[in-house]
Design a protein around this motif. Structure first.
Motif, PDB file in Angstrom:
ATOM      1  N   TYR A 226       0.861  -1.180   0.000  1.00 34.18           N
ATOM      2  CA  TYR A 226       0.000   0.000   0.000  1.00 34.18           C
ATOM      3  C   TYR A 226       0.898   1.230   0.000  1.00 34.18           C
ATOM      4  O   TYR A 226       1.712   1.414   0.908  1.00 34.18           O
ATOM      5  CB  TYR A 226      -0.908  -0.033   1.231  1.00 34.18           C
ATOM      6  N   ILE A 227       0.806   2.056  -1.037  1.00 39.83           N
ATOM      7  CA  ILE A 227       1.654   3.242  -1.173  1.00 39.83           C
ATOM      8  C   ILE A 227       0.770   4.480  -1.051  1.00 39.83           C
ATOM      9  O   ILE A 227       0.006   4.813  -1.964  1.00 39.83           O
ATOM     10  CB  ILE A 227       2.399   3.249  -2.525  1.00 39.83           C
ATOM     11  N   MET A 241      -4.158  13.695  -2.304  1.00 40.72           N
ATOM     12  CA  MET A 241      -3.626  12.366  -2.014  1.00 40.72           C
ATOM     13  C   MET A 241      -3.979  11.421  -3.152  1.00 40.72           C
ATOM     14  O   MET A 241      -4.891  11.691  -3.933  1.00 40.72           O
ATOM     15  CB  MET A 241      -4.203  11.821  -0.704  1.00 40.72           C
ATOM     16  N   ASN A 242      -3.254  10.305  -3.209  1.00 41.32           N
ATOM     17  CA  ASN A 242      -3.513   9.315  -4.254  1.00 41.32           C
ATOM     18  C   ASN A 242      -4.479   8.229  -3.798  1.00 41.32           C
ATOM     19  O   ASN A 242      -4.549   7.156  -4.394  1.00 41.32           O
ATOM     20  CB  ASN A 242      -2.211   8.671  -4.713  1.00 41.32           C
ATOM     21  N   VAL A 243      -5.214   8.495  -2.712  1.00 37.97           N
ATOM     22  CA  VAL A 243      -6.175   7.546  -2.168  1.00 37.97           C
ATOM     23  C   VAL A 243      -7.577   8.090  -2.361  1.00 37.97           C
ATOM     24  O   VAL A 243      -7.826   9.287  -2.141  1.00 37.97           O
ATOM     25  CB  VAL A 243      -5.913   7.278  -0.675  1.00 37.97           C
ATOM     26  N   LEU A 244      -8.479   7.227  -2.784  1.00 38.29           N
ATOM     27  CA  LEU A 244      -9.859   7.630  -3.021  1.00 38.29           C
ATOM     28  C   LEU A 244     -10.498   8.112  -1.727  1.00 38.29           C
ATOM     29  O   LEU A 244     -10.410   7.443  -0.681  1.00 38.29           O
ATOM     30  CB  LEU A 244     -10.664   6.461  -3.594  1.00 38.29           C
ATOM     31  N   TYR A 251     -13.089  -0.751   1.129  1.00 36.42           N
ATOM     32  CA  TYR A 251     -12.612  -0.466  -0.232  1.00 36.42           C
ATOM     33  C   TYR A 251     -11.148  -0.844  -0.382  1.00 36.42           C
ATOM     34  O   TYR A 251     -10.771  -1.584  -1.306  1.00 36.42           O
ATOM     35  CB  TYR A 251     -12.824   1.012  -0.566  1.00 36.42           C
ATOM     36  N   LEU A 252     -10.286  -0.378   0.518  1.00 40.85           N
ATOM     37  CA  LEU A 252      -8.853  -0.639   0.406  1.00 40.85           C
ATOM     38  C   LEU A 252      -8.500  -2.088   0.744  1.00 40.85           C
ATOM     39  O   LEU A 252      -7.388  -2.533   0.442  1.00 40.85           O
ATOM     40  CB  LEU A 252      -8.068   0.301   1.317  1.00 40.85           C
ATOM     41  N   LYS A 253      -9.410  -2.834   1.347  1.00 40.17           N
ATOM     42  CA  LYS A 253      -9.136  -4.224   1.667  1.00 40.17           C
ATOM     43  C   LYS A 253      -9.415  -5.153   0.490  1.00 40.17           C
ATOM     44  O   LYS A 253      -8.945  -6.296   0.475  1.00 40.17           O
ATOM     45  CB  LYS A 253      -9.969  -4.653   2.873  1.00 40.17           C
ATOM     46  N   SER A 254     -10.176  -4.664  -0.467  1.00 37.22           N
ATOM     47  CA  SER A 254     -10.576  -5.531  -1.575  1.00 37.22           C
ATOM     48  C   SER A 254     -10.073  -5.062  -2.940  1.00 37.22           C
ATOM     49  O   SER A 254     -10.012  -5.854  -3.879  1.00 37.22           O
ATOM     50  CB  SER A 254     -12.106  -5.644  -1.622  1.00 37.22           C
ATOM     51  N   PRO A 265      -4.187   2.650  -4.357  1.00 35.98           N
ATOM     52  CA  PRO A 265      -2.728   2.464  -4.459  1.00 35.98           C
ATOM     53  C   PRO A 265      -2.234   1.203  -3.770  1.00 35.98           C
ATOM     54  O   PRO A 265      -1.293   1.229  -2.982  1.00 35.98           O
ATOM     55  CB  PRO A 265      -2.190   3.733  -3.785  1.00 35.98           C
ATOM     56  N   ILE A 266      -2.873   0.082  -4.052  1.00 37.99           N
ATOM     57  CA  ILE A 266      -2.447  -1.205  -3.506  1.00 37.99           C
ATOM     58  C   ILE A 266      -1.954  -2.044  -4.678  1.00 37.99           C
ATOM     59  O   ILE A 266      -2.722  -2.378  -5.581  1.00 37.99           O
ATOM     60  CB  ILE A 266      -3.586  -1.909  -2.757  1.00 37.99           C
TER      61      ILE A 266
END
Length: 437
Positions: A226-227, A241-244, A251-254, A265-266
């Motif tokens: 994860y960046i 940021m580059n994260v939604l 969301y970031l887990k899937s 960014p995963i």
């Protein structure tokens, strides 16, 4: 004669030159002039303003922070470590999650080292030169010299400074060049051998040299990183940021990064290496360096949602593993402990793996009247340069250049009434013009 010349030169300093506009009915030069004008106009509009956005003020002093976090678990079963589970605390170095991080994919483990005397290569205890040992036979010093150790002894040639013929070749207190310790002054030999290896004071047994043919942590190909990248352009006080931005905790887990999910960014490590043009399993054996480039090029005259990160990947180290002795990436570290008798031990690990360098750059632009005026003025100056070029063609390069020079340059004297109504005879007039006079 000299005084007259100096006087004429002095008086010429007070002459005044003014522009004279001559309309030259020459279609070739006229077409050339329009072509030059259109070229300059196309350059000004197309390149300066459309492509380079010359109407904007820019900020390249990007402020950035990068936080990384890896996920993944691996299982290994080796003779040195037995069955073992590896998680992020074991294979990620450093653990702080910085912009440069290392993922261990292969390793050489030398367990139970302690400070003692031993041979530079292959033996855990000093072998008495007077009591040589045979393969598979225990010496009087209690050391079992195996066939494998004999093979390691032959490898002593990789450390030339450890080779010896007699004790005087091993000067006491001298460090072994490219070796593991300090010489004790003894030369250890096998029975029937003329050459041996120096005994050293070091962490014994010395480091193993055999590396697994296949990477022990080859399953790291499926690990994810994860960046998180936060950027700011201070001149325009713009941050992103580059994260939604979402309230969905899952969301970031899937999600995984893709063209459809640019704000997830995963990244899968295997995909990163493949996008960089490499093969993960080959790279995991020897190690290497991968660059992750995040580019922010933002047009702040548009909506903030139009300012998006762009990722690119490249391999930064030497790809020619077969032709270079310096290929790959590795380093050593140790884990220390103490037994019940108070003796210090350590487990030495030579770690091979992939280092990832996350590099961020970019620029932002926004409309500003000052660069707009500067670029328009530069365009007008180029228009003048175009006219100057066409003047050179007209006055010096075409066949009738003498005629046009005579029309353009005219000397006028205030005490001559005729000179006000007709050009001076300077030898550049055409025959028709001379007949008219």
């Amino acid at each position: 004669m000299g005084q007259v010349a100096w006087k004429a030169l002095f008086l010429s300093l007070f002459d005044y030159k003014t522009e004279k506009y001559v309309i030259a009915k020459n279609k070739k030069v006229g077409v050339l002039y329009r072509v030059v004008q259109l070229s300059i106009l196309a350059y000004l509009v197309g390149w300066v303003f459309v492509v380079k956005k010359g109407y904007q003020d820019t900020d390249t002093s990007l402020q950035s922070s990068v936080i990384t976090k890896l996920k993944g678990v691996a299982f290994t079963n080796t003779s040195e470590l037995g069955e073992r589970i590896w998680d992020v605390a074991d294979y990620v170095i450093p653990p702080q999650g910085e912009s440069v991080f290392f993922v261990m994919t292969n390793l050489i483990v030398t367990p139970n080292q302690r400070q003692a005397t031993c041979a530079e290569v292959g033996r855990t205890e000093p072998l008495d030169p007077q009591t040589p040992a045979k393969p598979g036979v225990r010496t009087d010093r209690g050391h079992f010299w195996s066939n494998k150790e004999r093979k390691d002894e032959r490898q002593s040639a990789s450390i030339p400074d450890a080779l010896c013929d007699k004790d005087t070749d091993c000067q006491e207190g001298e460090a072994v060049v490219a070796g593991n310790g300090v010489k004790t002054g003894r030369c250890l030999k096998d029975r029937g051998s003329t050459r041996g290896t120096c005994e050293i004071l070091a962490w014994c047994p010395v480091e193993k040299r055999s590396k697994p043919k296949k990477p022990l942590l080859g399953s790291a190909e499926n690990f994810t990183v994860y960046i998180k990248n936060s950027i700011r352009f201070p001149k325009f006080k713009f941050s992103k940021m580059n994260v939604l931005a979402t309230n969905n905790e899952s969301y970031l887990k899937s999600c995984r990064y893709s063209q459809e999910h640019p704000y997830c960014p995963i990244f899968v490590l295997g995909n990163i290496v493949r996008w960089a043009g490499g093969n993960f399993q080959e790279m995991a054996s020897e190690g290497g360096v991968i660059g992750i480039q995040i580019e922010w090029n933002c047009d702040l005259d548009k909506a903030p949602s139009e300012c998006n990160p762009h990722y690119s990947f490249s391999r930064l180290d030497n790809k020619s593993a077969e032709t270079s002795i310096s290929s790959g990436y590795n380093f050593r570290f140790a884990k220390y402990y103490r037994d019940a008798q108070g003796v210090d031990y350590r487990t030495l690990i030579k770690a091979y793996g992939i280092r990832f360098d996350v590099m961020v750059n970019g620029k932002a632009g926004k409309f500003n009247i000052i660069p707009t005026i500067i670029n328009i003025s530069s365009g007008l100056a180029l228009m003048g340069a175009g006219a100057f070029f066409c003047d050179l063609v007209l006055l010096y390069l075409i066949k009738k250049s003498n005629f046009y020079r005579g029309k353009k340059y005219e000397e006028v004297k205030s005490n001559s009434r005729k000179s006000l109504s007709s050009p001076t005879l300077n030898g550049n007039q055409s025959p028709e013009q001379l007949d008219g006079l």
